[in-house]
Design a protein around this motif. Sequence first.
Motif, PDB file in Angstrom:
ATOM      1  N   TYR A  60       0.814  -1.218   0.000  1.00 42.45           N
ATOM      2  CA  TYR A  60       0.000   0.000   0.000  1.00 42.45           C
ATOM      3  C   TYR A  60       0.846   1.264   0.000  1.00 42.45           C
ATOM      4  CZ  TYR A  60      -3.466   3.380   1.686  1.00 42.45           C
ATOM      5  OH  TYR A  60      -4.286   4.474   1.819  1.00 42.45           O
ATOM      6  N   GLY A  61       1.875   1.288   0.820  1.00 44.31           N
ATOM      7  CA  GLY A  61       2.703   2.494   0.921  1.00 44.31           C
ATOM      8  C   GLY A  61       3.330   2.879  -0.401  1.00 44.31           C
ATOM      9  N   THR A  63       2.155   2.242  -3.366  1.00 50.02           N
ATOM     10  CA  THR A  63       1.149   2.590  -4.382  1.00 50.02           C
ATOM     11  C   THR A  63       0.371   3.860  -4.043  1.00 50.02           C
ATOM     12  OG1 THR A  63      -0.521   1.205  -3.298  1.00 50.02           O
ATOM     13  CG2 THR A  63       0.841   0.166  -4.989  1.00 50.02           C
ATOM     14  N   TYR A  64       0.549   4.391  -2.820  1.00 49.13           N
ATOM     15  CA  TYR A  64      -0.329   5.481  -2.383  1.00 49.13           C
ATOM     16  C   TYR A  64      -0.231   6.711  -3.283  1.00 49.13           C
ATOM     17  CZ  TYR A  64      -3.027   8.448   0.719  1.00 49.13           C
ATOM     18  OH  TYR A  64      -4.002   9.271   1.234  1.00 49.13           O
ATOM     19  N   SER A  65       0.967   7.060  -3.721  1.00 46.10           N
ATOM     20  CA  SER A  65       1.122   8.250  -4.569  1.00 46.10           C
ATOM     21  C   SER A  65       0.345   8.114  -5.868  1.00 46.10           C
ATOM     22  CB  SER A  65       2.598   8.501  -4.865  1.00 46.10           C
ATOM     23  OG  SER A  65       3.164   7.394  -5.555  1.00 46.10           O
ATOM     24  N   ILE A  67      -2.431   6.343  -6.162  1.00 42.41           N
ATOM     25  CA  ILE A  67      -3.831   6.503  -5.753  1.00 42.41           C
ATOM     26  C   ILE A  67      -4.184   7.999  -5.715  1.00 42.41           C
ATOM     27  CG2 ILE A  67      -5.533   6.061  -3.944  1.00 42.41           C
ATOM     28  CD1 ILE A  67      -4.597   3.474  -5.062  1.00 42.41           C
ATOM     29  N   GLN A 107      -4.016  10.904   3.639  1.00 45.45           N
ATOM     30  CA  GLN A 107      -2.924  10.917   4.616  1.00 45.45           C
ATOM     31  C   GLN A 107      -2.549  12.356   4.955  1.00 45.45           C
ATOM     32  OE1 GLN A 107       0.438   8.671   3.248  1.00 45.45           O
ATOM     33  NE2 GLN A 107      -0.588   6.691   3.440  1.00 45.45           N
TER      34      GLN A 107
END
Length: 567
Positions: A60-61, A63-65, A67, A107
């Motif tokens: 997840y970390g 891929t967050y950017s 998203i 975030q």
Amino acid sequence: HKWHAFGEFAEALDPDSLQAIFYQAVLATHANRFEHAATHVDTARHVVNQQLCAVLPEGYGRTYSFIVNLQQLAELEEVIIYKSSTHLPERQKRLVQMWTERINGAQPDVDIWRNLLAVRSLVLDPASDSAIWVKFASLCRKQGRRSLAKKTLLSLMGVTDLAPAEIVPPSVQPSVAFAYVRDLVYNGHKEEAKQRLQILIGSRRITNAHLLARCHLRMGMIYYSTGEKLDEDTIRNAQASFGAARDAEPSWHKAQHKFALINAETIEHYEAEKRHEDRIRRMLVPTVQAFFRAIELPADPLQDTLRLLTLWFRHGQYQEVEHALMEGFERINARKIDTWLAVLPQIIARLDATCVPVRNLISQLLIHVGQKHPQALIYPLAVAIKSESPIRRSNAETILERLKEHHQPLVDQAILVAQELIRVAVLWNELWFQGLEEASRRFYYEKKDIPGCVAILNQLHNMETPETLPEKEFVAKYGAELKTAYTHLRNFEQERSGPYLTQAWEIYTRVWRKLRTEIPALAQLDLTTHSPRLAEVTNLKIAVPGTYQPDKEPICIQSFDLILPII
């Protein structure tokens, strides 16, 4: 917005890059070329999807950017809808609410928020969207981006800089002006912050009660923060500011808490300096009432409750304080009686308080709590009835008798379990070993504390009649010697003759040496011999000690393990 330069910058980028495609979509949206913008958004989304699929297995970390990029593209499409809906204000309002909910769920990262806010700024001027930009400035400050926080707030005020002597433009929204004051405080400019806050409060432009309360609260915190040195000017100004915050919004817990807290700390300050006793007496009732009001409000009441207990135990002897406490307890017991569960150990510890009004009020409160939450009280009270303090023992017995009126099976079971657990926790040989060791320390090492030594020995000899097999074996093995020693001890008490005490101690020392070799040999206890009562009980109604939670079904004791290992 230097859109022309921005266009030139976008043209200079690699036309196949995500950044270039996204910027082209932004330029087309700004120029109201919505079909071109939609085409660029679709192309950009395709590029992001490809990049996202490549890093998806990394977590997840990672891929967050991507998203966030997808969210920017989605919101850019919604910006097109917003610009196309000038005749539908309700739709535009819903879109703004949706953007706000989304960004609040993102975030708390400055760069992420800045990218998301940049998209909505295509249609929303920051000045008209000030609430979220003020929150962004606060986020910048928390993450150490102080210059960006200040720049954001100055932009909202429509200025590039603001000297300490300059006045905030009257057109600036009060919420933005207050945010700028907070920024000044965090950057150490308290004097400037105080002056600007005084002007803001005095301008009477604040129509929102919560914002006005926050302004007064911040003024109080500028005057005084917990732990700082108190003087008369600080006390007067802080009390006035926190009081004004409380009056502006009585339902705000933080204002009520701060007002009560400054009063309590003022009382402690005067007590430490041993002066202003009359002023302390006048402040007690308002402070007690303020803490009760704070406890009533929806927030964690623990700190307020602990402060209230301190005032109660220190000043409960005054009749006016007692009346204020009784009124407060009546209100809390009717609405939030669970409040007292978190501080039951502190309350029960004062069962033997020397002040009679305090002691009586403790008993009344515990009876009320016990009627609603008997499981929370029965264990500590069952232990308290074995206390050496007659007052503590008597009060605990009185409360348990009142609880028996509604919960007799629980009380009886709790007393049984507590007594038997004490029995197996400290066996008779351990009691005598520790008792003799303490008595000898007083007799030989603490300046011949003979009365203290004799008191301990008498307490050992006055133990209850042996009931279990190990207790009877102890009496059979050591009873004769201890009886002889006790005879010498009684003779010493009657005649005050030193040889009697010496003879007694010769026997006690001999017994102590034998016990010293016995105790380490114990590795486990058999409950059938050391506590037959516990071994026999099953399906009790009382909860396992330490597990009771008021909002859940109690985990009751089904039975006890017959073998207890000694740690």
